[in-house]
Design a protein around this motif. Structure first.
Motif, PDB file in Angstrom:
ATOM      1  N   GLU A 170     -13.081  -3.860   0.850  1.00 39.10           N
ATOM      2  CA  GLU A 170     -12.899  -3.783  -0.590  1.00 39.10           C
ATOM      3  C   GLU A 170     -13.783  -4.833  -1.243  1.00 39.10           C
ATOM      4  O   GLU A 170     -13.904  -5.954  -0.738  1.00 39.10           O
ATOM      5  CB  GLU A 170     -11.439  -4.058  -0.972  1.00 39.10           C
ATOM      6  N   VAL A 195      -8.867  -2.890   6.039  1.00 44.15           N
ATOM      7  CA  VAL A 195      -8.724  -1.594   5.379  1.00 44.15           C
ATOM      8  C   VAL A 195      -7.980  -0.693   6.353  1.00 44.15           C
ATOM      9  O   VAL A 195      -8.354  -0.613   7.533  1.00 44.15           O
ATOM     10  CB  VAL A 195     -10.095  -0.990   5.011  1.00 44.15           C
ATOM     11  N   SER A 196      -6.951  -0.016   5.905  1.00 43.58           N
ATOM     12  CA  SER A 196      -6.117   0.763   6.813  1.00 43.58           C
ATOM     13  C   SER A 196      -6.910   1.899   7.452  1.00 43.58           C
ATOM     14  O   SER A 196      -7.824   2.464   6.828  1.00 43.58           O
ATOM     15  CB  SER A 196      -4.916   1.338   6.066  1.00 43.58           C
ATOM     16  N   ALA A 251      -6.014   4.960   7.893  1.00 42.50           N
ATOM     17  CA  ALA A 251      -5.884   6.188   7.098  1.00 42.50           C
ATOM     18  C   ALA A 251      -6.854   6.181   5.926  1.00 42.50           C
ATOM     19  O   ALA A 251      -7.466   7.209   5.591  1.00 42.50           O
ATOM     20  CB  ALA A 251      -4.448   6.339   6.605  1.00 42.50           C
ATOM     21  N   ARG A 252      -7.006   5.031   5.303  1.00 42.74           N
ATOM     22  CA  ARG A 252      -7.920   4.929   4.163  1.00 42.74           C
ATOM     23  C   ARG A 252      -9.369   5.078   4.608  1.00 42.74           C
ATOM     24  O   ARG A 252     -10.180   5.721   3.937  1.00 42.74           O
ATOM     25  CB  ARG A 252      -7.699   3.587   3.481  1.00 42.74           C
ATOM     26  N   GLU A 261     -10.398   6.748   7.280  1.00 39.79           N
ATOM     27  CA  GLU A 261     -10.605   8.150   7.658  1.00 39.79           C
ATOM     28  C   GLU A 261     -10.816   9.022   6.426  1.00 39.79           C
ATOM     29  O   GLU A 261     -11.664   9.934   6.428  1.00 39.79           O
ATOM     30  CB  GLU A 261      -9.418   8.640   8.484  1.00 39.79           C
ATOM     31  N   ALA A 262     -10.075   8.769   5.362  1.00 44.54           N
ATOM     32  CA  ALA A 262     -10.255   9.535   4.124  1.00 44.54           C
ATOM     33  C   ALA A 262     -11.629   9.267   3.526  1.00 44.54           C
ATOM     34  O   ALA A 262     -12.298  10.184   3.023  1.00 44.54           O
ATOM     35  CB  ALA A 262      -9.159   9.172   3.121  1.00 44.54           C
ATOM     36  N   ALA A 263     -12.069   8.014   3.588  1.00 43.71           N
ATOM     37  CA  ALA A 263     -13.391   7.673   3.061  1.00 43.71           C
ATOM     38  C   ALA A 263     -14.483   8.367   3.854  1.00 43.71           C
ATOM     39  O   ALA A 263     -15.446   8.911   3.273  1.00 43.71           O
ATOM     40  CB  ALA A 263     -13.583   6.163   3.098  1.00 43.71           C
ATOM     41  N   LEU A 272     -13.789   4.918  -4.360  1.00 45.89           N
ATOM     42  CA  LEU A 272     -12.621   4.680  -3.508  1.00 45.89           C
ATOM     43  C   LEU A 272     -12.307   3.193  -3.404  1.00 45.89           C
ATOM     44  O   LEU A 272     -11.484   2.785  -2.575  1.00 45.89           O
ATOM     45  CB  LEU A 272     -12.876   5.253  -2.112  1.00 45.89           C
ATOM     46  N   ASN A 273     -12.987   2.391  -4.245  1.00 44.99           N
ATOM     47  CA  ASN A 273     -12.818   0.939  -4.241  1.00 44.99           C
ATOM     48  C   ASN A 273     -13.140   0.338  -2.873  1.00 44.99           C
ATOM     49  O   ASN A 273     -12.455  -0.553  -2.367  1.00 44.99           O
ATOM     50  CB  ASN A 273     -11.407   0.529  -4.668  1.00 44.99           C
ATOM     51  N   LEU A 274     -14.225   0.824  -2.275  1.00 44.60           N
ATOM     52  CA  LEU A 274     -14.721   0.304  -1.002  1.00 44.60           C
ATOM     53  C   LEU A 274     -16.208   0.034  -1.129  1.00 44.60           C
ATOM     54  O   LEU A 274     -16.883   0.590  -2.000  1.00 44.60           O
ATOM     55  CB  LEU A 274     -14.468   1.301   0.131  1.00 44.60           C
TER      56      LEU A 274
END
Length: 444
Positions: free
Chosen positions: A49, A57-58, A60-61, A63-65, A117-119
């Motif tokens: 972030e 960073v999780s 799941a997050r 993988e979505a990214a 995605l705030n990354l």
């Protein structure tokens, strides 16, 4: 052996491969010679972030990214490393500028999508804060982790917490000369420690200074030498690499059968040569040889082309362009290649002295990782190489922008005997945390 002589072995990758067949395959595919004309780059990035780079960073997050990134219209291939690092691998490009243009466009799309995605992408050779944590749980990575754990914790760091700029160049001409594959192979190993020193960008781990400018390189030097070491530079390159592959330890033996998710076996003290001779616990196949080749991580890996694997990930929107342009110029411009080779030859005694460990554990490689360009010999060699590249880039059709970022880097770092790690250490000593502004600011 000419390349074509081994093609008859490629038809059935599930069939057993003998020792002589394996040697023929490796010899035939390791150096594919011809006029140098193809360039590529593989860029690994840590994902954070913005302004919260010390926080995990999780999975799941992440993988979505990555699913969102794979939906983008990119030229490059998107892959994920075991710790969640993003890798962007360019297609083979016909010129340096084609490579730069395509990858720059891809990176702009990737950064924009991640921002929603705030990354953000972070270009550092090693994660300065977060402990290694694997997000990919597959039989290959489970077996790799088990194997590397035998030599200590560095293997997990390598898998999960490091990132690099990997530069891919043609092997070169069959004939001798500045662009011949034998000369390019030796040049790669002499230039390697200069690239380590000039682009060292990972001096902090677990929130503390490690004493190394390139902690990433120190990590690689700490894992199993059978996996990460270079072959001998004295024999003919094809023969040396083939011998190295055959005598390297086998990291794992895959479970056979379509969709078989059983754990892979992690043998101890088994080389591929011994496996091919004994046929136990089962005969190795062509597929097994292919996997074995992917588990060898020397600083320079011949995969038909030469894969230069020693450069830390670089900060800034275009920091990665500098090592790519520098290395391309020194390899593909005959005049620059000859100048660089003459400048680097005096380093040979420290780079690969008789009786010393091979790269990346030889004295010069370790000094490059520890001291960067504070080492006088490395600084002098880097200055000569940057000067030769500056002369060559216009001949190669490099844009004014590419020439400018290379020149700016030479002025900011090489001329002063510094590397990006020194900037990070200055801030660390002053009590300032790494900030996302550093990521933007290396090459404004």
């Amino acid at each position: 052996m000419p390349e074509g002589d081994c093609t008859k072995y490629r038809a059935k990758y599930g069939t057993a491969v003998s020792e002589s067949e394996a040697e023929a395959l490796v010899t035939g595919i390791c150096f594919k010679t011809g006029p140098p004309r193809i360039t590529g780059v593989e860029l690994e990035w840590l994902i954070h972030e913005p302004h919260r780079l010390h926080l995990p960073v999780s999975p799941a997050r992440l993988e979505a990214a990555y699913a969102a990134l794979r939906a983008l219209p990119l030229h490059s291939l998107i892959t994920v490393e075991p710790g969640g690092q993003l890798e962007l691998s360019s297609l083979p490009a016909a010129s340096l500028m084609e490579c730069v243009s395509d990858v720059s466009a891809d990176l702009a799309l990737v950064r924009d999508r991640l921002a929603t995605l705030n990354l953000t992408l972070t270009g550092l050779g090693a994660d300065p804060w977060r402990p290694p944590s694997r997000i990919l749980h597959r039989p290959r990575y489970d077996a790799m982790e088990s194997y590397l754990d035998r030599a200590g914790p560095a293997g997990r760091r390598m898998m999960c917490s490091t990132a690099s700029v990997q530069i891919c160049l043609d092997a070169g001409h069959e004939e001798p000369g500045p662009l011949g594959y034998g000369r390019r192979w030796r040049l790669a190993h002499l230039l390697g420690p200069v690239l380590v020193a000039a682009f060292a960008n990972s001096p902090v781990q677990d929130g503390r200074s490690t004493g190394w400018r390139s902690t990433r390189q120190a990590v690689w030097a700490s894992i199993d030498p059978g996996t990460s070491g270079a072959p001998s530079l004295d024999p003919e390159p094809r023969a040396a690499w083939t011998r190295h592959v055959m005598d390297a330890p086998v990291m794992f033996i895959r479970a056979q059968g379509e969709g078989n998710e059983a754990p892979w076996t992690v043998p101890e003290g088994l080389t591929f040569r011994t496996w091919a001779r004994s046929g136990a616990p089962r005969p190795p196949t062509h597929d097994d040889l292919e996997h074995h080749l992917t588990t060898l991580f020397p600083p320079v890996r011949p995969r038909g082309h030469l894969e230069m694997r020693m450069v830390d990930a670089q900060s800034g929107a275009n920091g990665w362009i500098v090592p790519l342009a520098l290395t391309s110029a020194l390899f593909d411009d005959p005049q620059a290649a000859e100048t660089a080779y003459r400048a680097l030859k005096p380093l040979a005694e420290r780079a690969c002295p008789p009786g010393a460990p091979a790269a990346p554990r030889s004295p010069l490689w370790l000094d490059a990782a520890r001291h960067g360009l504070a080492d006088p010999e490395l600084r002098e060699a880097a200055a000569a190489c940057f000067a030769a590249a500056a002369d060559a880039l216009p001949r190669m059709g490099a844009s004014a922008e590419v020439q400018g970022v290379v020149a700016a880097y030479a002025e900011r770092y090489v001329a002063r005997g510094r590397c990006p790690a020194d900037d990070l250490l200055d801030g660390h000593r002053d009590g300032h945390h790494y900030d996302h502004e550093h990521e933007k600011g290396i090459l404004r």
